[in-house]
Write an enzyme that holds these catalytic residues in place. Sequence first.
Site, PDB file in Angstrom:
ATOM      1  N   GLU A 142       0.791  -1.239   0.000  1.00 28.25           N
ATOM      2  CA  GLU A 142       0.000   0.000   0.000  1.00 28.25           C
ATOM      3  C   GLU A 142       0.823   1.288   0.000  1.00 28.25           C
ATOM      4  O   GLU A 142       0.769   2.085   0.952  1.00 28.25           O
ATOM      5  CB  GLU A 142      -0.995   0.002   1.172  1.00 28.25           C
ATOM      6  CG  GLU A 142      -2.198  -0.867   0.903  1.00 28.25           C
ATOM      7  CD  GLU A 142      -3.335  -0.667   1.923  1.00 28.25           C
ATOM      8  OE1 GLU A 142      -3.134   0.026   2.924  1.00 28.25           O
ATOM      9  OE2 GLU A 142      -4.411  -1.225   1.684  1.00 28.25           O
ATOM     10  N   GLU A 296      -6.369  -7.264  -1.501  1.00 30.65           N
ATOM     11  CA  GLU A 296      -7.048  -7.296  -0.206  1.00 30.65           C
ATOM     12  C   GLU A 296      -8.510  -6.956  -0.461  1.00 30.65           C
ATOM     13  O   GLU A 296      -8.839  -5.832  -0.825  1.00 30.65           O
ATOM     14  CB  GLU A 296      -6.452  -6.272   0.779  1.00 30.65           C
ATOM     15  CG  GLU A 296      -5.011  -6.557   1.142  1.00 30.65           C
ATOM     16  CD  GLU A 296      -4.428  -5.573   2.160  1.00 30.65           C
ATOM     17  OE1 GLU A 296      -5.209  -4.868   2.829  1.00 30.65           O
ATOM     18  OE2 GLU A 296      -3.194  -5.503   2.262  1.00 30.65           O
TER      19      GLU A 296
HETATM   20  C1  GLA Z   1      -4.280  -2.375   4.840  1.00 29.48           C
HETATM   21  C2  GLA Z   1      -3.011  -3.169   4.990  1.00 29.48           C
HETATM   22  C3  GLA Z   1      -3.198  -4.437   5.749  1.00 29.48           C
HETATM   23  C4  GLA Z   1      -4.125  -4.213   6.894  1.00 29.48           C
HETATM   24  C5  GLA Z   1      -5.457  -3.772   6.350  1.00 29.48           C
HETATM   25  C6  GLA Z   1      -6.569  -3.709   7.363  1.00 29.48           C
HETATM   26  O1  GLA Z   1      -4.901  -2.541   3.658  1.00 29.48           O
HETATM   27  O2  GLA Z   1      -2.363  -3.425   3.779  1.00 29.48           O
HETATM   28  O3  GLA Z   1      -1.948  -4.893   6.193  1.00 29.48           O
HETATM   29  O4  GLA Z   1      -3.563  -3.258   7.731  1.00 29.48           O
HETATM   30  O5  GLA Z   1      -5.277  -2.515   5.799  1.00 29.48           O
HETATM   31  O6  GLA Z   1      -6.387  -2.718   8.296  1.00 29.48           O
END
Ligand code: GLA
Length: 660
Positions: A142, A296
């Site tokens: 991210e 995700e």
């Molecule tokens: C983000 C991160 C994950 C986790 C999620 C949920 O997308 O990439 O590692 O922290 O949020 O909080």
Amino acid sequence: MYFGADYYPEEWPRQRWHEDAHLMADAGFNVVRLGELAWALLEPEPGRYDFSWLDDAVALLHEHGISTIMGTPTTTAPPWMVDLDPDVLRVDENGQRMVYGSWGNFCLNSPAFRLRSAIIARAMARHYGGNEAVIAWQIDNEFGVFDRARCYCERCAEAFRKWLRERYGSLAALNKAWGTSFWSHIYTRWEQIPIPRRTHTKHNPGLLLDYARFCSETTRSYLQLQAGVVREEAPRQPLTHNFLAAAYTHLDLFALAAELDVAGWDNYVPNARWVDAALSHELFRSLKRQPFWVLEQQCSYPQWPPYANLERGLARLLTYQGVAHGADGILYFRWRTGLIGAEQYHAGILPHDGRPGRVYEEIRTIGQELRQLEPLLAGALPRAQVACIVDYDSLWALEFQPHNDSLGDPWSYHRPWYRALRLQHLACDFVQPAGDLSPYRLIIAPALAVVSEEAVRNLRSFVENGGVLVLTVRSGSKDVHSRMVDKPLPGLLAPLAGATVREFDSRPAGAEVAIRFTAEEWAEEEARAALWFELLEPEGASVVARYGSGLYEGGAAVTWQPVGRGGVLYVGCLGDEVSERLLPALLRRSGVRAPVAIAAPEQVEVAIREGPAGRAVFLLNHSDAAREAHLQGPGEDALTGERLNGEVVLGPYGVRVLRM
Ligand code: GLA
Ligand code: ZN
């Protein structure tokens, strides 16, 4: 199609791994993402590695038919990183350095951080490059979340000045470009140039735009660094990254995606804004004009407001929405809700106690269905005849000068158009102003503020060859240094528009003005416009709509000018209704038609993939009540085999996939 979850075997006793792998296989998983949070376990001290536990997890999962997308763990640098560089932590806009903790809060210009990132990425890639269970790499995690792309430390300030020096050559050139005589900001030494930390009013727009570019390029160069070493050691495994939704604008996604093989994103968009989720899916498909991955996918309650769990069927709906727009990988975050750490209240597929329950069953059903749909979906993608222009310089220029509280999100200018297209069931690609426009018949260029001669040439040749172009408010208003242009707006685009902007007015939300169309072929009903109003003066163009009230009552709000074999619509106001009313006429003029005719209520999304096995038509009910859609032609439910025509009922959050 890849289907799976983000898995953290390091959080669970080994005796549990077997059961996890078994349950995953039973849910139809063929992939997991591993490793991206585990730097300290993989390299407990600089240069000492322990891949043994990860080797075992990869192998065990592989025995169950589950491959791995391996994450480089660089968002979670261990405490020893701070020993190597006490200044490795990011500094925020207030000049405050983060303390160690959390994740991802490192300065991407720290030489030690870059060096250690490259070293761990190389060590992992060397170790797993030949492992057939590892099918891809996710570089870092991210980029761009939590403002992490924008560091305001002294080192970044220095790097920014160096970057400016290379760009401008001399202070005289920089002063001229930024217009620093305003407020007496004329710089006489490079060291005087600030990094734009907080000040009590605004920074110079030229400085801000360059800072945004510099920050995006910093993240890109950091990605490039890791991508380079991983490619050297693991040349056969493709690279991806899990970006955030389109609304996170700190990174030029086109530039960053150019370093990757597969575009990816993390979908946590709440259901109430399903159009936004669709927009992000289509943006990520467009980055490489290829299928993309959702690395995700939210499947249960998040650790942020509204904290609420997803309704029954919503995980399935969100999954199918991604698939409908061309995702060929869906991984849920996360496999099992953690017992340790800061995210204990962010739910996975399995609850804390590890017992498969409601969410697991829902995911398992999806897994079975997707396997069944595989032949229909293979090689099939949405085929867009319409594209929206995206230009990060323009997004940034408008981000820094929204001039209206309700336009703080620079995607606000795209959203009404994208929404109108979605309601017409049309796929939409996103393309850069100088990109290849030849696949499209209709191009919408919302608020293309910063515009280059090259972009104008590209748009002109698109229109001359028969395309229809829509230009909107604030277009052509800025030069590449974010100075207002000295020409009548839309600046370089004025000859294409055949109209200029006499004045503009920005009003708070709620101050609506009706616009009336001059001819029924454009639209029959009037439309409410809001937030931004431009008074247009036709210079060759004909008037399509006029303001019905307000400051510009009776003045031109929308104009049309034929150009070559196509034409240009200039829309001098904003609003969902404005876009919604105008779109049908634009589709007629450009010859764009939805590939199948289906009447559906607003909350039922219709998205279509076309491929060798025919059309897969997705009906997605984004409401919590049953809804009906109406097919104007025969179809077959690709999951049940039921033959359908006319009315099709969808339950709350219901999904149907039709072969048509
Ligand atoms: C983000 C991160 C994950 C986790 C999620 C949920 O997308 O990439 O590692 O922290 O949020 O909080
Ligand atoms: Zn920094």
